[in-house]
Design an enzyme around this catalytic site. Structure first.
Site, PDB file in Angstrom:
ATOM      1  N   PHE A 113      33.767 -28.006  18.369  1.00 47.08           N
ATOM      2  CA  PHE A 113      33.701 -29.350  17.792  1.00 47.08           C
ATOM      3  C   PHE A 113      32.403 -29.509  17.002  1.00 47.08           C
ATOM      4  O   PHE A 113      31.320 -29.202  17.489  1.00 47.08           O
ATOM      5  CB  PHE A 113      33.784 -30.404  18.907  1.00 47.08           C
ATOM      6  CG  PHE A 113      33.656 -31.817  18.385  1.00 47.08           C
ATOM      7  CD1 PHE A 113      34.629 -32.344  17.543  1.00 47.08           C
ATOM      8  CD2 PHE A 113      32.559 -32.596  18.714  1.00 47.08           C
ATOM      9  CE1 PHE A 113      34.510 -33.630  17.050  1.00 47.08           C
ATOM     10  CE2 PHE A 113      32.437 -33.883  18.220  1.00 47.08           C
ATOM     11  CZ  PHE A 113      33.406 -34.400  17.385  1.00 47.08           C
ATOM     12  N   LYS A 163      22.243 -26.113  20.234  1.00 39.33           N
ATOM     13  CA  LYS A 163      21.906 -27.072  21.280  1.00 39.33           C
ATOM     14  C   LYS A 163      21.181 -26.435  22.459  1.00 39.33           C
ATOM     15  O   LYS A 163      20.205 -26.989  22.968  1.00 39.33           O
ATOM     16  CB  LYS A 163      23.192 -27.770  21.757  1.00 39.33           C
ATOM     17  CG  LYS A 163      22.917 -29.021  22.566  1.00 39.33           C
ATOM     18  CD  LYS A 163      24.196 -29.814  22.796  1.00 39.33           C
ATOM     19  CE  LYS A 163      23.970 -30.842  23.899  1.00 39.33           C
ATOM     20  NZ  LYS A 163      23.638 -32.155  23.404  1.00 39.33           N
ATOM     21  N   MET A 464      26.599 -42.611 -19.647  1.00 38.39           N
ATOM     22  CA  MET A 464      26.244 -41.324 -20.227  1.00 38.39           C
ATOM     23  C   MET A 464      27.491 -40.527 -20.587  1.00 38.39           C
ATOM     24  O   MET A 464      27.604 -39.969 -21.675  1.00 38.39           O
ATOM     25  CB  MET A 464      25.356 -40.538 -19.262  1.00 38.39           C
ATOM     26  CG  MET A 464      24.801 -39.263 -19.842  1.00 38.39           C
ATOM     27  SD  MET A 464      23.807 -39.558 -21.301  1.00 38.39           S
ATOM     28  CE  MET A 464      22.155 -39.464 -20.639  1.00 38.39           C
TER      29      MET A 464
END
Lengths: 552, 164
Positions: A113, A163, A464
């Site tokens: 995940f 992690k 532009m």
């Protein structure tokens, strides 16, 4: 001292002199944010509405302050949202350290995940990047990242921290101080360079962002005095010299000043300092340096001969090289060249007194600002107008996306620039197209209580692109007429800022006076201008000064 | 024009991807690329053969030098280096061409390393030109499988050079 990875990260940030970071929390950086909570008295974290805004803010902070910007994002979408901001910093050589979380090492490669290979994704758009797989490598990696980001040719560095590396512990304070590897430099014969300079009767200095990065503004000014040489700037070089200096001709290139581009094409010697000869700046490469000898001074060896073949390549720190050259250069005068330049300067886009046009709007805003005011822009017509018409007097006061041309850069940059300049009044010139891309950061402006004035040059079209469609596509305005019904003034109010809508110079002046509240208050001024306003002059892409368009 | 880039690189995962990505992003060619460990386990040697005009070949060297995982880049033309390539080629033969093939192998210094009644695998290790020359002699024969290492190269020894 045994610490966990997340603590090591914050401790090391402090050691690197970081007191402000931008970012957005998430699952894979929870441990880092837990440490930020504990260290909140020593390190400020600015939460934005979106990671892209945070990345542009870190970029703007770095440009305005000269320090390395730091941005933190979580894994997966948090990391991918940084991509545009990192690419932007890379093309403009902005020192930036991006820190991303990732899933734990044992979950890597399993499509976990919010797992993405951000090291792979950012590979071509960073100066360098790291994935830290062991907590023991973390301290050393952060030290190296900051060194790489802010040395040599500056640029973004990404550190991906899984992690478990954030939660694992190891000894801290044991890493060695890294050094950049010594790579061989190009040698040059100083006497030959000096001879070329002395032989020149029409010298021209072309000054780029490298001058600001090296803080060599004074040396360039001295060189210009000494050689009696006019100076043209690349867009990234804008602010290197004050606009009040009479031999600062302004920007060269596609939308540059006529005098600057003309002088560049007529000179017999071009001292190109800290520039990379972008196609927008050079146009037709065959015409570009036809008449002149080119002395290219840059820190990055790979820039020599990448686009333009110089006659002399001087590699190294721009400031040191200029100081060295100045030692052996005496003052000279070139009165004939000066006359020519005076003649070139006469070709200008005409003034339009009393009209509610971009030039008059920008000049009106300027009158309410200081020389030290930081100005951010988005990308498009308003960007060119700002670069052309705003009077810059001090270095690092312009934050603009040069290489990548990132619409949506401005608001984040203004936030970072405002914080990086000590929370002083900051201006953002934008347009409804660019502003629409990242206007969510208005919430950051308000919640951070930042004194930012947003000036929207609102012409209801993507100006532009529309201009190009008008000139090169026979007026087939495909998808550039926006006709949106957004009420920007009301929108600003909804975010908690104060919004105004103006359509005349008198109204604008009234609002500028009302909002001239020093370093307090966030304002948006929606300026309704004509949709057919053009950016001129214009050298069409791939063409030369011979093809310059001066009138719309 | 061809040029050989012999790079000492950090022996870390991802370095090959970085170098390959650089060639892709800057539109440089890779004619061949080999990677292997050096005597120092922390360092790998990457030999890249590329072709292009002078400007491109020069840019390749400069861009390689910018990469922080690349420790050292040596550049040389084929004439300045000792280049070798290994090829393994599996072919189907018959009674009519068997003798010719074996003769060619002998002339070119190739060895038969695997053999059955109808097929053989030939190994040849030589300069890239001679390897190509040998493969050309096999053109009329059915090649079943072919594997080449790409060019490995070191610079020629020059006495009094400052090589370490």
């Amino acid at each position: 001292m045994r610490l966990k990875g997340a603590t090591i990260l914050i401790e090391e940030l402090l050691r690197q002199g970081v007191d402000t970071v931008f970012g957005y929390p998430g699952g894979a950086v929870l441990d880092i944010y837990d440490e930020l909570y504990k260290y909140s008295d020593r390190i400020d974290h600015v939460i934005t509405a979106h990671e892209q805004g945070a990345c542009h803010a870190a970029d703007g902070y770095a440009r305005a302050s000269g320090k390395t910007g730091v941005v933190i994002a979580t894994s997966g979408p948090g990391a991918t949202n940084l991509v545009t901001g990192i690419a932007n910093a890379n093309l403009d050589s902005v020192p930036l350290v991006a820190i991303t979380g990732n899933v734990s090492v044992n979950a890597l490669g399993r499509d976990s995940f919010q797992e993405v290979d951000i090291v792979g994704i950012t590979q071509p758009i960073v100066k360098h990047n790291f994935m830290v797989r062991h907590v023991q490598e973390l301290e050393q990696t952060i030290k190296e990242a900051f060194l790489i980001a802010n040395s040599g040719r500056k640029g973004p560095v990404l550190i991906d921290i899984p992690k478990n590396v954030q939660t694992d512990t190891c000894e801290y304070g044991i890493a060695v101080v890294p050094r950049m590897p010594d790579k061989p430099k190009l040698p040059y014969v100083k006497d030959k360079v000096l001879e070329a300079i002395r032989n020149s009767t029409k010298p021209f200095i072309y000054c780029g962002g490298g001058v600001i990065a090296a803080s060599a503004e004074q040396e360039v000014l001295e060189l210009s005095h000494r050689l009696d040489a006019p100076v043209g700037l690349s867009m990234m070089g804008r602010t290197a010299l004050p606009d009040s200096y009479d031999y600062n001709l302004g920007m060269c290139g596609m939308h540059g000043e006529y005098a600057a581009s003309k002088a560049q094409s007529e000179c017999d010697l071009m001292l190109a300092i800290g520039v990379r000869f972008s196609d927008r700046a050079t146009g037709d490469l065959n015409e570009y340096t036809k008449k002149c000898t080119v002395i290219h001074i840059d820190i990055d060896k790979a820039e020599f001969g990448k686009n333009v073949d110089p006659d002399f390549c001087l590699q190294g720190d721009v400031k040191a090289i200029l100081q060295d050259l100045l030692k052996d250069l005496k003052g000279v005068r070139h009165p004939e060249w000066r006359e020519e330049i005076t003649e070139f300067k006469k070709t200008k886009t005409p003034d339009r007194p009393g009209e509610f046009c971009p030039k008059n709007i920008i000049e009106a805003v300027r009158r309410h600002m200081q020389d030290s005011t930081v100005v951010a822009t988005d990308v498009g017509q308003h960007q060119m107008w700002t670069v052309q018409y705003y009077d810059f007097e001090q270095p690092r006061t312009l934050l603009t996306s040069g290489g990548l041309g990132t619409m949506g850069y401005g608001l984040g940059a203004a936030i970072g620039g405002c914080i990086g300049s000590g929370r002083k009044r900051t201006v953002l010139f934008t347009s409804e197209g660019s502003f629409g891309m990242n206007l969510n950061e208005l919430c950051t402006v308000v919640s951070q209580d930042l004194p930012i004035t947003i000036v929207v040059l609102d012409n209801n079209v993507l100006g532009m692109v529309r201009q190009w469609q008008g000139i090169f596509y026979e007026g087939r305005y495909s998808q550039t007429t926006l006709n949106r019904k957004t009420d920007f003034a009301a929108l600003a109010n909804a975010f908690g800022a104060k919004g105004y809508s103006v359509a005349t110079l008198e109204e604008l002046e009234k609002v500028l006076t009302e909002t001239d509240t020093g370093d307090k208050g966030a304002y948006l001024i929606d300026c309704h201008i004509n949709q057919d306003e053009k950016v001129l002059p214009m050298i069409p892409p791939g063409k030369s000064i011979k093809n310059i368009i001066l009138k719309g | 024009m061809k040029r050989i880039y012999s790079c000492l690189v950090e022996n870390r995962s991802g370095v090959l991807a970085k170098v390959a990505g650089l060639f892709w992003r800057r539109c440089f060619n890779i004619d061949s690329l080999t990677v292997g460990e050096t005597e120092d386990k922390a360092i790998s040697n990457m030999v890249i053969v590329s072709s292009g005009d002078e400007r491109t070949l020069e840019q390749i060297e400069k861009q390689l030098n910018k990469k922080l995982d690349i420790i050292k880049v040596k550049t040389f033309d084929e004439s300045e280096g000792i280049s070798q390539e290994l090829v393994l080629v599996k072919i189907r033969y018959n009674r009519d061409n068997r003798k010719d093939i074996m003769e060619n192998c002998q002339i070119m210094g190739a060895r038969i390393v695997d053999l059955s009644k109808s097929m053989m695998t030939i190994k040849m290790c030589d300069t890239p030109e001679r390897v190509q020359m040998f493969l050309d002699t096999l053109k009329s024969i059915r090649i079943v499988e072919l594997a080449r290492t790409g060019t490995l190269a070191v610079t020629k020894i020059k006495e009094q050079s400052d090589e370490k």
